[in-house]
Design an enzyme around this catalytic site. Structure first.
Site, PDB file in Angstrom:
ATOM      1  N   TYR A 149       0.847  -1.213   0.000  1.00 53.17           N
ATOM      2  CA  TYR A 149       0.000   0.000   0.000  1.00 53.17           C
ATOM      3  C   TYR A 149       0.876   1.254   0.000  1.00 53.17           C
ATOM      4  CZ  TYR A 149      -3.775   3.207   1.312  1.00 53.17           C
ATOM      5  OH  TYR A 149      -4.685   4.239   1.338  1.00 53.17           O
ATOM      6  N   LYS A 153       1.112   4.190  -2.982  1.00 54.77           N
ATOM      7  CA  LYS A 153       0.819   5.608  -2.755  1.00 54.77           C
ATOM      8  C   LYS A 153       2.061   6.480  -3.010  1.00 54.77           C
ATOM      9  CE  LYS A 153      -3.577   5.120  -1.751  1.00 54.77           C
ATOM     10  NZ  LYS A 153      -4.609   5.562  -2.704  1.00 54.77           N
TER      11      LYS A 153
HETATM   12  P1  NDP Z   1     -13.581   2.482   0.578  1.00 54.39           P
HETATM   13  O1  NDP Z   1     -13.085   1.077   0.593  1.00 54.39           O
HETATM   14  O2  NDP Z   1     -14.577   2.914   1.583  1.00 54.39           O
HETATM   15  O3  NDP Z   1     -14.114   2.871  -0.883  1.00 54.39           O
HETATM   16  C1  NDP Z   1     -13.323   2.599  -2.000  1.00 54.39           C
HETATM   17  C2  NDP Z   1     -14.182   2.628  -3.234  1.00 54.39           C
HETATM   18  O4  NDP Z   1     -13.348   2.313  -4.363  1.00 54.39           O
HETATM   19  C3  NDP Z   1     -15.271   1.560  -3.192  1.00 54.39           C
HETATM   20  O5  NDP Z   1     -16.449   2.029  -3.783  1.00 54.39           O
HETATM   21  C4  NDP Z   1     -14.645   0.442  -4.009  1.00 54.39           C
HETATM   22  O6  NDP Z   1     -15.552  -0.481  -4.557  1.00 54.39           O
HETATM   23  C5  NDP Z   1     -13.951   1.236  -5.091  1.00 54.39           C
HETATM   24  N1  NDP Z   1     -12.977   0.398  -5.773  1.00 54.39           N
HETATM   25  C6  NDP Z   1     -11.959  -0.289  -5.221  1.00 54.39           C
HETATM   26  N2  NDP Z   1     -11.351  -1.038  -6.140  1.00 54.39           N
HETATM   27  C7  NDP Z   1     -12.001  -0.814  -7.314  1.00 54.39           C
HETATM   28  C8  NDP Z   1     -11.860  -1.314  -8.625  1.00 54.39           C
HETATM   29  N3  NDP Z   1     -10.928  -2.229  -8.925  1.00 54.39           N
HETATM   30  N4  NDP Z   1     -12.691  -0.877  -9.584  1.00 54.39           N
HETATM   31  C9  NDP Z   1     -13.665   0.025  -9.303  1.00 54.39           C
HETATM   32  N5  NDP Z   1     -13.867   0.522  -8.071  1.00 54.39           N
HETATM   33  C10 NDP Z   1     -13.038   0.101  -7.086  1.00 54.39           C
HETATM   34  O7  NDP Z   1     -12.246   3.358   0.716  1.00 54.39           O
HETATM   35  P2  NDP Z   1     -12.010   4.886   1.151  1.00 54.39           P
HETATM   36  O8  NDP Z   1     -13.149   5.722   0.765  1.00 54.39           O
HETATM   37  O9  NDP Z   1     -11.520   4.881   2.531  1.00 54.39           O
HETATM   38  O10 NDP Z   1     -10.735   5.194   0.230  1.00 54.39           O
HETATM   39  C11 NDP Z   1     -10.782   6.053  -0.899  1.00 54.39           C
HETATM   40  C12 NDP Z   1      -9.352   6.440  -1.240  1.00 54.39           C
HETATM   41  O11 NDP Z   1      -8.769   7.090  -0.116  1.00 54.39           O
HETATM   42  C13 NDP Z   1      -8.449   5.261  -1.565  1.00 54.39           C
HETATM   43  O12 NDP Z   1      -7.603   5.580  -2.633  1.00 54.39           O
HETATM   44  C14 NDP Z   1      -7.640   5.090  -0.294  1.00 54.39           C
HETATM   45  O13 NDP Z   1      -6.395   4.484  -0.531  1.00 54.39           O
HETATM   46  C15 NDP Z   1      -7.518   6.517   0.170  1.00 54.39           C
HETATM   47  N6  NDP Z   1      -7.235   6.678   1.585  1.00 54.39           N
HETATM   48  C16 NDP Z   1      -8.074   6.134   2.524  1.00 54.39           C
HETATM   49  C17 NDP Z   1      -7.783   6.273   3.864  1.00 54.39           C
HETATM   50  C18 NDP Z   1      -8.636   5.665   4.927  1.00 54.39           C
HETATM   51  O14 NDP Z   1      -8.166   5.561   6.081  1.00 54.39           O
HETATM   52  N7  NDP Z   1      -9.870   5.293   4.666  1.00 54.39           N
HETATM   53  C19 NDP Z   1      -6.589   7.015   4.314  1.00 54.39           C
HETATM   54  C20 NDP Z   1      -5.798   7.561   3.243  1.00 54.39           C
HETATM   55  C21 NDP Z   1      -6.125   7.387   1.938  1.00 54.39           C
HETATM   56  P3  NDP Z   1     -15.795  -1.918  -3.807  1.00 54.39           P
HETATM   57  O15 NDP Z   1     -16.382  -1.585  -2.472  1.00 54.39           O
HETATM   58  O16 NDP Z   1     -16.697  -2.633  -4.716  1.00 54.39           O
HETATM   59  O17 NDP Z   1     -14.438  -2.535  -3.669  1.00 54.39           O
END
Ligand code: NDP
Length: 244
Positions: A149, A153
């Site tokens: 991860y 990033k």
């Molecule tokens: P969530 O897991 O809550 O949401 C992620 C979303 O991305 C989901 O709708 C998921 O769909 C979708 N997604 C993942 N893989 C794919 C794929 N292959 N194709 C299409 N859609 C996909 O995550 P967050 O909202 O927490 O994270 C959003 C971003 O923020 C990410 O890039 C994460 O790395 C970053 N981030 C998050 C942090 C945290 O603590 N939450 C901290 C720092 C950064 P599905 O549910 O179907 O997999």
């Protein structure tokens, strides 16, 4: 400071849940025409039910060809949020090829590909645009079990900077937001244990995790003309974690 996106067309990846979903809804509230991209149809259905102006696109972004095909029909985009991401936490010695490839495919390769598709249109139209990549504090700080991860990033941060360099002459700005932990589904998987959570919050000067709205507000700022001279920035949303 009021931000409006009336007349702008926005595309948000990973818009089914968490930060992406909240961003898509916020953009729509600010007047943008929003395309929401994710892979779970039920998430898209409920999103559109709550906000009928949002245009849904269902695709697994880890599939390069399927993404190309799915995005062919979305039309011009002025604002892109590369938010989709996955976090598979594993000790370094147990990382498998599959996990490595999946994480890089979604967190880095898909971001590059979607941005390419969108930016080619921006360049051709000569209208400029703004792209925000959703990175993490993990791009700049090591966390146990986060080797892949953190590496994705870190790669995304450098992608942001090179995109800013190459797309800037076309008035396309590219920036990233780098949040600390946010208690979305992803955040809960890694940080629900109160002892682990405390080990993190105790290193954040503000003493707390970020809220989804904290991240969304910074994304909106970077997408908007209020940040018109900001390009290639890596913006921590971490309560000061990376400063210490
Ligand atoms: P969530 O897991 O809550 O949401 C992620 C979303 O991305 C989901 O709708 C998921 O769909 C979708 N997604 C993942 N893989 C794919 C794929 N292959 N194709 C299409 N859609 C996909 O995550 P967050 O909202 O927490 O994270 C959003 C971003 O923020 C990410 O890039 C994460 O790395 C970053 N981030 C998050 C942090 C945290 O603590 N939450 C901290 C720092 C950064 P599905 O549910 O179907 O997999």
């Amino acid at each position: 400071m009021e931000i409006t996106f009336t007349g702008k067309r926005a595309l948000v990846t990973g818009a089914g849940k968490g930060i992406g979903r909240a961003t898509a809804l916020a953009l729509a509230r600010c007047g943008a025409q929003v395309t929401a991209v994710t892979r779970a149809k039920n998430d898209l259905d409920s999103l559109v039910q709550g906000c009928p102006s949002i245009k849904p696109v269902c695709v697994d972004l880890s599939d390069w060809d399927a993404t190309e095909h799915a995005l062919k029909g979305v039309g011009p985009v002025d604002l892109l949020v590369n938010n989709a991401g996955c976090a598979k936490l594993q000790p370094f010695l147990e990382i498998t090829q599959d996990q490595f490839d999946m994480s890089f495919n979604v967190n880095v390769k898909a971001a590059l590909h979607v941005a390419q598709i969108v930016a080619i249109g921006m360049k051709t139209r000569g209208t400029g645009g703004s792209i925000v990549n959703v990175s993490s504090q993990a791009s700049q700080c090591a966390f146990a079990d986060h080797a892949v991860y953190c590496a994705t990033k870190g790669a995304l941060d450098m992608l942001t900077k090179v995109m800013a360099l190459e797309l800037g002459p076309f008035q396309i700005r590219v920036n990233s937001v780098n949040p600390t932990v946010v208690m979305t589904e992803m955040g809960k998987k890694g940080w629900s244990d109160p002892v682990k959570a405390k080990s993190m919050t105790s290193r954040i000067p503000l003493g707390k995790f970020a809220e989804v709205e904290d991240v969304v507000n910074s994304i909106l700022f970077l997408l908007s003309d209020k940040s018109a001279m900001t390009n290639g920035a890596i913006l921590p949303i971490d309560g000061g974690f990376l400063a210490c």
